[in-house]
Enzyme design. Structure first.
Site, mmCIF file in Angstrom:
data_model
loop_
_atom_site.group_PDB
_atom_site.id
_atom_site.type_symbol
_atom_site.label_atom_id
_atom_site.label_comp_id
_atom_site.label_asym_id
_atom_site.label_seq_id
_atom_site.Cartn_x
_atom_site.Cartn_y
_atom_site.Cartn_z
ATOM 1 N N GLN A 78 0.828 -1.218 0.000
ATOM 2 C CA GLN A 78 0.000 0.000 0.000
ATOM 3 C C GLN A 78 0.864 1.270 0.000
ATOM 4 O O GLN A 78 0.513 2.268 0.634
ATOM 5 C CB GLN A 78 -0.968 -0.010 1.186
ATOM 6 C CG GLN A 78 -2.175 -0.904 0.989
ATOM 7 C CD GLN A 78 -3.112 -0.402 -0.123
ATOM 8 O OE1 GLN A 78 -3.137 0.779 -0.457
ATOM 9 N NE2 GLN A 78 -3.868 -1.317 -0.712
ATOM 10 N N SER A 79 1.947 1.260 -0.736
ATOM 11 C CA SER A 79 2.882 2.382 -0.752
ATOM 12 C C SER A 79 2.274 3.655 -1.353
ATOM 13 O O SER A 79 1.804 3.659 -2.503
ATOM 14 C CB SER A 79 4.120 1.982 -1.559
ATOM 15 O OG SER A 79 4.899 3.120 -1.875
#
Ligand SMILES: *Cc1c(COP(=O)(O)O)cnc(C)c1O
Length: 334
Positions: A78-79
């Site tokens: 989930q960068s």
């Protein structure tokens, strides 16, 4: 910083600057301590915003100057960095590959395909999911393959945090100098979420060059051992000083890493963080995320409550973004 060397570096414009500096009137009143301000880097203007936009202006500028046509970057699943890089590449006309490590154990379908994953896909990035222990080898192979296919590749490190990218936060330090002067407040305490060290190093370098002695408290949200973050910030500041300093300072800036708010670890929201996000949503109509900015918010609230600042002081929280993951963590807020 009369004539900083980095002024002349190529930059690709991506954001809306300066981001606003706003007082949090109702939160300050609620806590009854110092006046609290927020620097709205969540409003950087690039695909839901965040702190990577500033770094990417330098990094994408460099990629274009070097004739790259393809960017490869890295992050957790989930960068936020990977999302902003995808957006920056789209705007610059570059292909983007995201190598995404499964660092957070989650069986949640939303974690695997919602939030920043959905957005990265929409922004036309090619997404490669890997186990953390395979990331290095996978990236090597990917880069070799891209080169073999005639692509001119440019590697943007995780979080955009090398000396060049971190210059984005020296620019932020300059903005803060101007904005706090205008608001008539003293820049004494700055708090933000810290993980790949570029934000903290850039601020420290910028303040040092500007002769501002503000304390910067980096809230560790990533490293199991905070000594690694501390060392990383120190190394980056030293590199930036060698490469870009206008003047050499006599004493290197103090690196302050706070490890008290990480909870179970990266990507694991703490109770205090969820509480803090709820509180500020209800008092200020302002949203924070449970992985980064919310932990910094919880830290700031705790530090104020502990009485670690004098009432007459101003405390500044940098909102580094991250809110596109809120939906992924919706069970925490049910
Ligand atoms: C990447 C990130 C941070 C940490 O910044 P670093 O420069 O990597 O230390 C903080 N908040 C958010 C929302 C981020 O995406």
């Amino acid at each position: 910083m009369s004539n900083p060397l980095w002024r002349d570096l190529p930059r690709f414009e991506l954001g809306h600057w300066p981001t606003p500096l706003e007082p949090l009137e109702r939160l300050s009143e609620e806590l009854g301590g110092p006046r609290i301000w927020v620097k709205r880097d969540d409003c950087s203007g690039l695909a839901f915003g965040g702190n990577k936009t500033r770094k990417l202006e330098f990094l994408i500028g460099d990629a274009l100057a070097k004739g790259a046509d393809t960017v490869v970057t890295f992050g957790a699943v989930q960068s936020n960095h990977a999302r902003q890089t995808a957006a920056a590449c789209a705007k610059a006309g570059l292909a983007c590959h995201q190598v995404l490590s499964r660092q957070v154990s989650s069986s949640d379908a939303d974690y695997e395909s919602g939030g920043n994953i959905m957005l990265g896909h929409l922004l036309h990035a090619e997404q490669h999911f890997v186990a953390p222990e395979d990331a290095t080898q996978y990236s090597k192979n990917l880069l070799a393959e891209l080169k073999q296919n005639g692509r001119q590749t440019y590697v943007v490190p995780a979080g955009g945090s090398n000396a060049l990218g971190a210059l984005g936060y020296a620019v932020c330090a300059q903005e803060l100098q101007q904005q706090t002067r205008q608001a008539g407040i003293e820049l004494a305490h700055v708090i933000h979420a810290s993980s790949s060290a570029g934000t903290q190093a850039g601020l420290l370098f910028g303040f040092d060059q500007l002769g501002i002695s503000a304390e910067v408290m980096g809230i560790n949200v990533y490293h199991p051992d905070p000594a690694n973050l501390h060392a990383r910030v120190q190394t980056l500041v030293a590199e930036m000083t060698t490469l870009y300093a206008d003047k050499q300072s006599n004493t290197p800036p103090v690196v302050n890493v706070n490890h008290a708010y990480i909870g179970e670890g990266y990507g694991q929201p703490t109770e205090a963080c969820v509480e803090a996000i709820r509180l500020v949503a209800s008092l200020e109509g302002l949203l924070f995320d449970p992985v980064y900015s919310g932990k910094a918010l919880a830290a700031m609230i705790d530090q104020v409550t502990l009485g670690n600042f004098r009432d007459a002081e101003d405390v500044l929280l940098i909102h580094t973004g991250g809110t596109p993951v809120l939906h992924v963590y919706r069970q925490q807020f049910a």
